[in-house]
Design an enzyme around this catalytic site. Structure first.
Site, PDB file in Angstrom:
ATOM      1  CG  HIS A  11      53.405  40.469  74.314  1.00  0.00           C
ATOM      2  ND1 HIS A  11      53.533  40.961  75.593  1.00  0.00           N
ATOM      3  CD2 HIS A  11      52.110  40.126  74.160  1.00  0.00           C
ATOM      4  CE1 HIS A  11      52.353  40.893  76.191  1.00  0.00           C
ATOM      5  NE2 HIS A  11      51.483  40.389  75.348  1.00  0.00           N
ATOM      6  N   GLY A  13      53.698  45.782  71.356  1.00  0.00           N
ATOM      7  CA  GLY A  13      54.119  46.923  70.538  1.00  0.00           C
ATOM      8  C   GLY A  13      54.286  46.559  69.070  1.00  0.00           C
ATOM      9  CG  LEU A  14      56.075  48.677  64.894  1.00  0.00           C
ATOM     10  CD1 LEU A  14      54.969  48.482  63.884  1.00  0.00           C
ATOM     11  CD2 LEU A  14      56.795  50.008  64.613  1.00  0.00           C
ATOM     12  CB  VAL A  15      59.441  45.547  67.441  1.00  0.00           C
ATOM     13  CG1 VAL A  15      60.441  44.408  67.296  1.00  0.00           C
ATOM     14  CG2 VAL A  15      59.908  46.760  66.660  1.00  0.00           C
ATOM     15  N   GLY A  16      57.316  43.893  68.948  1.00  0.00           N
ATOM     16  CA  GLY A  16      57.030  42.672  69.715  1.00  0.00           C
ATOM     17  C   GLY A  16      55.856  41.892  69.144  1.00  0.00           C
ATOM     18  CB  SER A 107      67.350  52.708  67.090  1.00  0.00           C
ATOM     19  OG  SER A 107      66.967  53.773  66.245  1.00  0.00           O
ATOM     20  CB  SER A 108      68.920  53.500  61.853  1.00  0.00           C
ATOM     21  OG  SER A 108      67.701  54.189  61.947  1.00  0.00           O
ATOM     22  CB  CYS A 109      68.485  57.271  65.918  1.00  0.00           C
ATOM     23  SG  CYS A 109      68.039  56.575  67.491  1.00  0.00           S
ATOM     24  CE1 TYR A 136      64.397  54.475  71.739  1.00  0.00           C
ATOM     25  CE2 TYR A 136      65.565  54.913  69.694  1.00  0.00           C
ATOM     26  CZ  TYR A 136      64.731  54.112  70.445  1.00  0.00           C
ATOM     27  OH  TYR A 136      64.245  52.945  69.898  1.00  0.00           O
ATOM     28  CE  LYS A 140      66.291  51.059  71.880  1.00  0.00           C
ATOM     29  NZ  LYS A 140      65.760  49.736  72.199  1.00  0.00           N
ATOM     30  CG  ASN A 165      63.139  55.732  60.581  1.00  0.00           C
ATOM     31  OD1 ASN A 165      64.318  55.618  60.925  1.00  0.00           O
ATOM     32  ND2 ASN A 165      62.479  56.862  60.662  1.00  0.00           N
ATOM     33  CG  HIS A 179      58.537  56.757  64.644  1.00  0.00           C
ATOM     34  ND1 HIS A 179      58.158  55.905  65.651  1.00  0.00           N
ATOM     35  CD2 HIS A 179      59.806  57.117  64.927  1.00  0.00           C
ATOM     36  CE1 HIS A 179      59.165  55.758  66.501  1.00  0.00           C
ATOM     37  NE2 HIS A 179      60.170  56.491  66.089  1.00  0.00           N
ATOM     38  NE  ARG A 209      64.387  60.235  59.449  1.00  0.00           N
ATOM     39  CZ  ARG A 209      65.107  61.352  59.265  1.00  0.00           C
ATOM     40  NH1 ARG A 209      65.841  61.500  58.169  1.00  0.00           N
ATOM     41  NH2 ARG A 209      65.116  62.309  60.162  1.00  0.00           N
TER      42      ARG A 209
HETATM   43  O1  GFB Z   1      59.766  59.497  62.060  1.00  0.00           O
HETATM   44  P1  GFB Z   1      60.260  60.722  62.737  1.00  0.00           P
HETATM   45  O2  GFB Z   1      59.379  61.298  63.789  1.00  0.00           O
HETATM   46  O3  GFB Z   1      61.663  60.483  63.396  1.00  0.00           O
HETATM   47  O4  GFB Z   1      60.454  61.876  61.633  1.00  0.00           O
HETATM   48  P2  GFB Z   1      63.208  60.412  62.908  1.00  0.00           P
HETATM   49  C1  GFB Z   1      61.093  61.640  60.393  1.00  0.00           C
HETATM   50  C2  GFB Z   1      60.999  62.871  59.499  1.00  0.00           C
HETATM   51  O5  GFB Z   1      59.636  63.029  59.090  1.00  0.00           O
HETATM   52  C3  GFB Z   1      61.391  64.188  60.158  1.00  0.00           C
HETATM   53  C4  GFB Z   1      59.227  64.371  59.258  1.00  0.00           C
HETATM   54  O6  GFB Z   1      62.084  64.969  59.203  1.00  0.00           O
HETATM   55  C5  GFB Z   1      60.041  64.828  60.475  1.00  0.00           C
HETATM   56  O7  GFB Z   1      60.083  66.247  60.544  1.00  0.00           O
HETATM   57  N1  GFB Z   1      57.774  64.441  59.419  1.00  0.00           N
HETATM   58  C6  GFB Z   1      56.926  65.008  58.533  1.00  0.00           C
HETATM   59  C7  GFB Z   1      57.046  64.001  60.458  1.00  0.00           C
HETATM   60  N2  GFB Z   1      55.683  64.991  58.974  1.00  0.00           N
HETATM   61  C8  GFB Z   1      55.713  64.352  60.176  1.00  0.00           C
HETATM   62  C9  GFB Z   1      54.707  64.036  61.138  1.00  0.00           C
HETATM   63  O8  GFB Z   1      53.543  64.329  60.968  1.00  0.00           O
HETATM   64  N3  GFB Z   1      55.132  63.351  62.254  1.00  0.00           N
HETATM   65  C10 GFB Z   1      56.430  63.009  62.451  1.00  0.00           C
HETATM   66  N4  GFB Z   1      56.760  62.329  63.567  1.00  0.00           N
HETATM   67  N5  GFB Z   1      57.410  63.334  61.573  1.00  0.00           N
HETATM   68  C11 GFB Z   1      63.392  59.033  65.014  1.00  0.00           C
HETATM   69  C12 GFB Z   1      64.024  59.184  66.360  1.00  0.00           C
HETATM   70  O9  GFB Z   1      63.893  60.021  64.237  1.00  0.00           O
HETATM   71  O10 GFB Z   1      63.702  57.806  64.403  1.00  0.00           O
HETATM   72  C13 GFB Z   1      63.768  58.001  67.199  1.00  0.00           C
HETATM   73  O11 GFB Z   1      63.568  60.377  66.955  1.00  0.00           O
HETATM   74  C14 GFB Z   1      64.012  56.693  66.466  1.00  0.00           C
HETATM   75  O12 GFB Z   1      64.569  58.067  68.332  1.00  0.00           O
HETATM   76  C15 GFB Z   1      63.361  56.682  65.121  1.00  0.00           C
HETATM   77  O13 GFB Z   1      65.373  56.474  66.328  1.00  0.00           O
HETATM   78  C16 GFB Z   1      63.677  55.456  64.324  1.00  0.00           C
HETATM   79  O14 GFB Z   1      63.403  59.392  61.845  1.00  0.00           O
HETATM   80  O15 GFB Z   1      63.732  61.769  62.579  1.00  0.00           O
END
Ligand code: GFB
Length: 309
Positions: A11, A13-16, A107-109, A136, A140, A165, A179, A209
């Site tokens: 509860h 976290g972001l979703v909770g 998750s969508s992943c 991950y 899931k 996301n 993220h 995304r």
């Molecule tokens: O949100 P994100 O880390 O995860 O990255 P995913 C999404 C895209 O944003 C990737 C780019 O193409 C990253 O390279 N990006 C650009 C960045 N700048 C940044 C930055 O500063 N930080 C981050 N983090 N990304 C996740 C999964 O995948 O999605 C999880 O790894 C989960 O398991 C989540 O499912 C919803 O969208 O690629």
């Protein structure tokens, strides 16, 4: 809410935290919560005791080990093992305690890397996963299958929702593990304060995304708790996506950072596109309300007040 008492796991976290806000706003329900300090969800005995002692009518599993693309790549053991432990404990203990309805979050992943876009629910297990988040995603998928197994073998009303996301208050703003949306908010904010001329975006900026505000997700989850009783998964998304570059431009605009975007090609792009087909939930009668720009604005307001806690 059709249930008198709900255990919200995770509860803080972001979703909770969004689920708790939503349930509090929408009627009289006893909320059962435990902080990480009070209870380790990886401990089966502790989780059994919690369910036995509190006897919730419903359970929402918003607890998980989560992180962005880099955290997923660096810590595959934790992302696989801790998620399996947390979800196995909560799902099994809920069944033993006679919980009437349980909602598990995927998750969508979980969908294959090359699934046709937008991704419909029946794409699950039709092809190889995106390597950066395979551990991950496997955890899931196991959670979804465990809920479906309880439904098939024992008639349990254990359902699963697949959010896209997410972003919103209580997101993780740590640049190493967050993220993309939270990371870009922090980077734009820091760059503005430091008077820098540019901001570094990971990857090429071309991946697409879809982003859903956590308050919209929480509302969709309450809708499913009240109206959906089948083991087949349901996507919860916004229905449109943007490129990472477009996202960075909106974030910079909202934050008021007017420097240039630079792209760090040494960082991974991950899956090229991940847009959910949300027609199933739409037909059931629910749709999201918070536009990306509006949601980024309110999340930035939250970050300015609370983000550095
Ligand atoms: O949100 P994100 O880390 O995860 O990255 P995913 C999404 C895209 O944003 C990737 C780019 O193409 C990253 O390279 N990006 C650009 C960045 N700048 C940044 C930055 O500063 N930080 C981050 N983090 N990304 C996740 C999964 O995948 O999605 C999880 O790894 C989960 O398991 C989540 O499912 C919803 O969208 O690629």
């Amino acid at each position: 809410m059709r249930f008198r008492s709900v255990l919200v796991a995770g509860h803080q976290g972001l979703v909770g935290s969004a689920v708790v806000r939503n349930l509090r706003r929408n009627g009289d329900v006893e909320l059962i919560t435990r902080s990480r300090k009070e209870l380790d969800l990886r401990n089966r005995d502790a989780v059994d005791r919690l369910l036995r002692d509190t006897k919730p009518e419903a359970v929402i599993i918003a607890a998980a080990k989560v992180g962005g693309i880099q955290a997923n790549s660096r810590y595959p053991v934790e992302f696989l093992l801790e998620n399996l432990e947390i979800q196995n404990n909560l799902i099994a203990a809920s069944f033993v305690a006679g919980v009437q309805k349980l909602l598990f979050l995927g998750s969508s992943c979980i969908y294959p890397k090359s699934a046709p876009q937008p991704i419909a629910e029946d794409a699950i297990l039709t092809g190889p996963l995106e390597p950066t988040n395979e551990p991950y995603a496997l955890a899931k998928i196991a959670g979804i299958k465990l809920c479906q197994a309880y439904a098939r073998q024992y008639g349990a009303n254990f359902i699963s929702a697949m959010p896209t996301n997410l972003y919103g208050p209580n997101d993780n703003f740590d640049l190493e593990s967050s993220h993309v949306l939270a990371a870009l908010l922090r980077k734009a904010h820091d760059a503005k304060l430091a008077g820098r001329r540019s901001l570094m975006v990971w990857g090429t900026g071309t991946p697409r995304r879809e982003f859903l505000h956590s308050d919209d997700l929480a509302d969709g989850l309450r809708f499913l708790m009240e109206n959906y009783d089948a083991p087949d998964v349901v996507n919860v998304g916004w229905g449109q996506d943007v490129t990472v570059r477009e996202l960075a431009e909106i974030v910079c605009d909202v934050v008021g950072f007017s420097g240039d975007l630079e792209f760090d090609h040494s960082k991974p792009d991950g899956v090229p596109r991940k847009l959910l087909d949300v027609s199933k939930l739409g037909k059931l009668g629910w749709k999201p309300r918070i536009s990306l720009r509006e949601g980024i604005r309110s999340t930035y307001d939250w970050f300015l007040k609370e983000g550095d806690r």
